[in-house]
Scaffold this active site. Sequence first.
Site, short mmCIF file in Angstrom:
data_model
loop_
_atom_site.label_atom_id
_atom_site.label_comp_id
_atom_site.label_asym_id
_atom_site.label_seq_id
_atom_site.Cartn_x
_atom_site.Cartn_y
_atom_site.Cartn_z
N ALA A 66 0.86 -1.18 0.00
CA ALA A 66 0.00 0.00 0.00
C ALA A 66 0.90 1.24 0.00
O ALA A 66 2.07 1.16 0.37
CB ALA A 66 -0.89 -0.01 1.24
N GLY A 105 0.45 -5.14 0.49
CA GLY A 105 -0.64 -5.06 -0.48
C GLY A 105 -0.24 -5.61 -1.84
O GLY A 105 -1.09 -6.08 -2.60
N GLU A 108 -0.75 -9.16 -1.61
CA GLU A 108 -2.21 -9.36 -1.56
C GLU A 108 -2.83 -9.28 -2.96
O GLU A 108 -3.75 -10.03 -3.28
CB GLU A 108 -2.84 -8.36 -0.58
CG GLU A 108 -2.45 -8.70 0.86
CD GLU A 108 -2.90 -7.66 1.87
OE1 GLU A 108 -2.63 -6.46 1.64
OE2 GLU A 108 -3.53 -8.03 2.87
N GLU A 128 3.72 -5.90 6.93
CA GLU A 128 2.91 -4.88 7.60
C GLU A 128 3.19 -4.80 9.09
O GLU A 128 3.13 -3.72 9.69
CB GLU A 128 1.42 -5.15 7.38
CG GLU A 128 0.92 -4.85 5.98
CD GLU A 128 1.09 -5.99 5.00
OE1 GLU A 128 1.88 -6.93 5.28
OE2 GLU A 128 0.44 -5.96 3.94
N1 3HC Z 1 4.57 3.48 0.31
C1 3HC Z 1 5.09 4.69 0.04
N2 3HC Z 1 6.40 4.90 -0.15
C2 3HC Z 1 7.23 3.84 -0.10
C3 3HC Z 1 6.75 2.55 0.18
C4 3HC Z 1 5.35 2.38 0.39
N3 3HC Z 1 4.81 1.18 0.63
N4 3HC Z 1 7.80 1.69 0.18
C5 3HC Z 1 8.88 2.43 -0.09
N5 3HC Z 1 8.54 3.72 -0.27
C6 3HC Z 1 9.44 4.82 -0.60
C7 3HC Z 1 10.49 5.05 0.46
O1 3HC Z 1 10.04 5.93 1.46
C8 3HC Z 1 11.62 5.65 -0.35
O2 3HC Z 1 11.31 7.01 -0.56
P1 3HC Z 1 12.50 8.08 -0.62
O3 3HC Z 1 13.39 7.65 -1.75
O4 3HC Z 1 11.80 9.36 -0.83
O5 3HC Z 1 13.19 7.99 0.71
C9 3HC Z 1 11.51 4.94 -1.69
O6 3HC Z 1 10.17 4.42 -1.74
C10 3HC Z 1 12.49 3.80 -1.88
O7 3HC Z 1 12.40 2.95 -0.74
P2 3HC Z 1 13.70 2.30 -0.09
O8 3HC Z 1 14.74 3.33 0.11
O9 3HC Z 1 13.22 1.53 1.10
O10 3HC Z 1 14.16 1.33 -1.27
P3 3HC Z 1 14.81 -0.12 -1.20
O11 3HC Z 1 15.06 -0.51 -2.59
O12 3HC Z 1 15.90 -0.14 -0.19
O13 3HC Z 1 13.67 -1.07 -0.61
C11 3HC Z 1 11.47 -1.99 -0.41
C12 3HC Z 1 12.52 -1.32 -1.34
C13 3HC Z 1 11.96 -3.37 0.01
C14 3HC Z 1 10.20 -2.13 -1.21
C15 3HC Z 1 11.27 -1.11 0.84
O14 3HC Z 1 11.01 0.21 0.44
C16 3HC Z 1 10.13 -1.55 1.71
O15 3HC Z 1 10.29 -2.45 2.51
N6 3HC Z 1 8.99 -0.86 1.59
C17 3HC Z 1 7.84 -1.07 2.46
C18 3HC Z 1 7.14 -2.35 2.15
C19 3HC Z 1 5.94 -2.45 3.04
O16 3HC Z 1 6.00 -2.25 4.24
N7 3HC Z 1 4.82 -2.80 2.43
C20 3HC Z 1 3.60 -2.94 3.18
C21 3HC Z 1 2.88 -1.63 3.18
S1 3HC Z 1 1.45 -1.68 4.19
C22 3HC Z 1 0.31 -2.48 3.26
O17 3HC Z 1 0.60 -2.93 2.18
C23 3HC Z 1 -1.06 -2.58 3.84
C24 3HC Z 1 -1.91 -3.53 3.09
O18 3HC Z 1 -1.86 -4.78 3.71
C25 3HC Z 1 -3.33 -3.06 3.05
#
Ligand code: 3HC
Length: 694
Positions: A66, A105, A108, A128
């Site tokens: 998400a 997501g 998902e 998450e």
């Molecule tokens: N939403 C918004 N921005 C995000 C994001 C997300 N889910 N994931 C990463 N970003 C942004 C980061 O803030 C960063 O922004 P910046 O360059 O301005 O600082 C940019 O994307 C790049 O991220 P990373 O520096 O972390 O890049 P990496 O290549 O090192 O890692 C990744 C990539 C493994 C995808 C890592 O970003 C990550 O773990 N992201 C989060 C994944 C996550 O937690 N997903 C679950 C979200 S909650 C959800 O999905 C709810 C659902 O169940 C309903």
Amino acid sequence: MTAITQSVDLERRGRVAVLTVNNPPVNALSQHVRQGLRDGVNQATADATVGAIVITCAGRTFVAGADITEFGKPPKEPGLHEVLDRIEGAPKPVVAAVHGTALGGGLEVALACHYRVGVKTARFGLPEVRLGLLPGAGGTQRLPRVVGVEKALQMIVSGDPIGADEALTHGLIDAIVDGDLTGAGVAFAEKVLDDNRPLKKIRDVEDKIAQARGKPEVFASFRKSVARQTRGFRAPESCIKAVEAAVALPFDAGLTRERELFLELLASPESRAQRYFFFAERDAAKIPDVPPDTPAKEIKKAAVLGAGTMGGGIAMNFANASIPVTVIEVSREPLERGLGVVRKNYEATASKGRLTAADVERRMGLIHGAMDLGAIADADIVVEAVFEDMPIKKDVFAKLDKICKADAVLATNTSTLDVDVIASVTRRPESVIGMHFFSPANVMRLLEVVRGAKTSKTTIATAMAVGRRIAKVPVLVGVCDGFVGNRMLHARGSQAEKLILEGAPPHQVDKVLYDFGFPMGPFAMGDLAGLDVGWRIRKGKGLTSPVADRLCELGRFGQKTGAGYYHYVGNDRTPIPDPEVEKIILEVAKAQSIARRAISDAEILERLLYPMVNEGAKILDEKLAIRASDIDVIWVYGYGWPVYRGGPMFWADSIGLKVIRDRMREFQRQHGDAWQPAARLARLADAGKGFLDP
Ligand code: 3HC
Ligand code: NAI
């Protein structure tokens, strides 16, 4: 190719419609992505010439979740549930073609598809929980139906992703493909059509969850197995409850339960703190006057000076990242001892099954011992970790200046000495920087990168980049006594000493911090680290700490001597309160005419943490940290501050700076001017603002 929205395209490849998401950097499910997927599936479904649909992504990864930046804002249509319903309910096979990471997501979305294929390097996970959340779009209901309850619990509660091979073994993907991913996805979809394979809707799969039905012991034993790692966190228990619902309830009722639990978590202070921290950690990489395009030097070879407590661990970090490293010692004996400890550490990891014997040998093969500085003449970076003694450090840096190649980065791991003074003995102070690792250096993720007055931007960019490459979380700080982390720790430590003299026993002080979420309190920590270390430093500087000094005079150095602030029985590391220590404390209090009283847990917490917050405010005023959130990153990764409380500065904001400022003024009246609120704290409190407000 048709653009469905700004981030989703639809392209025809024969009978197959390909929906490609292109929402850099990580293809998060922003509103236009959700809309594009929903409308794209609708279009492809309505087109009688389309037989199947492939969902894939452009750029570096499949959908990584998400869009976290949308959380806490008013929801925008369509919701993710509606999109997933559309995908799963499509009357034509939908295939997810995955590269990079399918996370949260994103996974998902893939689980709502009827089939999933991935490249060999793809990773799949529901992280998450790390944001204080649970998978809120069916992940807790669909994953156990595919991989079984135990594997799903483990993936959802740890948040750890799995690789493609494991995903294939557990049935999470249908095939590993290579070559052009879109082409492979289309070929897979063609085969599904040719073979007339059914629409596999995970919502209808029952066999794996049926196995766990009526077996509460599956959940009970899982809860027990994660109790220690998840202490204090809210999300893990909600994740488990959601998976319980997957087993106990029909699919749609399970989804409703998942939604309720998700919304509860979304509104929780823990998740707010953890989402804040996700961005705080990424912000720490951003240095206003050292932009990302600053050229960093390529690091092919590293060197570490000193094979003691820190040097060995630092060398392991380089070897773990496949960077050859030469370790220099003064003589054979400490060199062999140091490298022996490194080998023992690797072997201990191997014995737990986390490294193979071949990995151990490969990593040891990257670490070379030497006693002649000439051996590091070609190193791209040198990290000095010799005795904490200025004349020795100066001597070492003068020699490095002569021997090392002109563009090498010369880093010091000093924890208390002035990096500028060390740099001044070289003819290249621009190449000198602090790289302050934390003990154990091969384990702790924090790296304070200390910028000297003359450190160049290239040197900073290189230290930050190499820090990330060796899997640390580098945070840039300025030169001052203790840098950021230890300076704040010191503020807390001196209050802890005062509290025991005023009437709170060590175990009460420790318990307050343990209950707050720290792994342990200052006295248990002192016993673990060895009280003699601080005693030696104090003696060198002519300082005293009456209780700690008395303990050391009695040979009570902590766990290693079976007694310190606590006593220990045999090899058991459980700290047991000791009447002997209480007696010493009473004597010291009496000698200092300190009136003793019962002190409440609430006061102990304020007395320990408010001075840290105040010190943090001074650090910001002195421009020794770039931003308040960097201080939080330092405390979470270096000192075990519970991430679900964000960090000291976030925590202070959540209490309100006015509350803290007023309480500090009360303490100032009682205990003196050490409690004077810092200028920034007072100013922000007056303005009704927090440290993190723009
Ligand atoms: N939403 C918004 N921005 C995000 C994001 C997300 N889910 N994931 C990463 N970003 C942004 C980061 O803030 C960063 O922004 P910046 O360059 O301005 O600082 C940019 O994307 C790049 O991220 P990373 O520096 O972390 O890049 P990496 O290549 O090192 O890692 C990744 C990539 C493994 C995808 C890592 O970003 C990550 O773990 N992201 C989060 C994944 C996550 O937690 N997903 C679950 C979200 S909650 C959800 O999905 C709810 C659902 O169940 C309903
Ligand atoms: P240590 O005493 O365990 O190891 C120092 C090693 O350096 C010894 O093995 C010694 O033989 C070697 N040495 C001394 N002079 C040398 C020289 N000229 N060339 C090569 N090797 C030499 O010390 P420790 O604890 O590893 O500390 C090293 C540095 O790391 C210090 O600056 C310390 O302040 C810093 N530090 C220590 C932390 C800790 O928790 N121990 C944490 C963070 C930083």
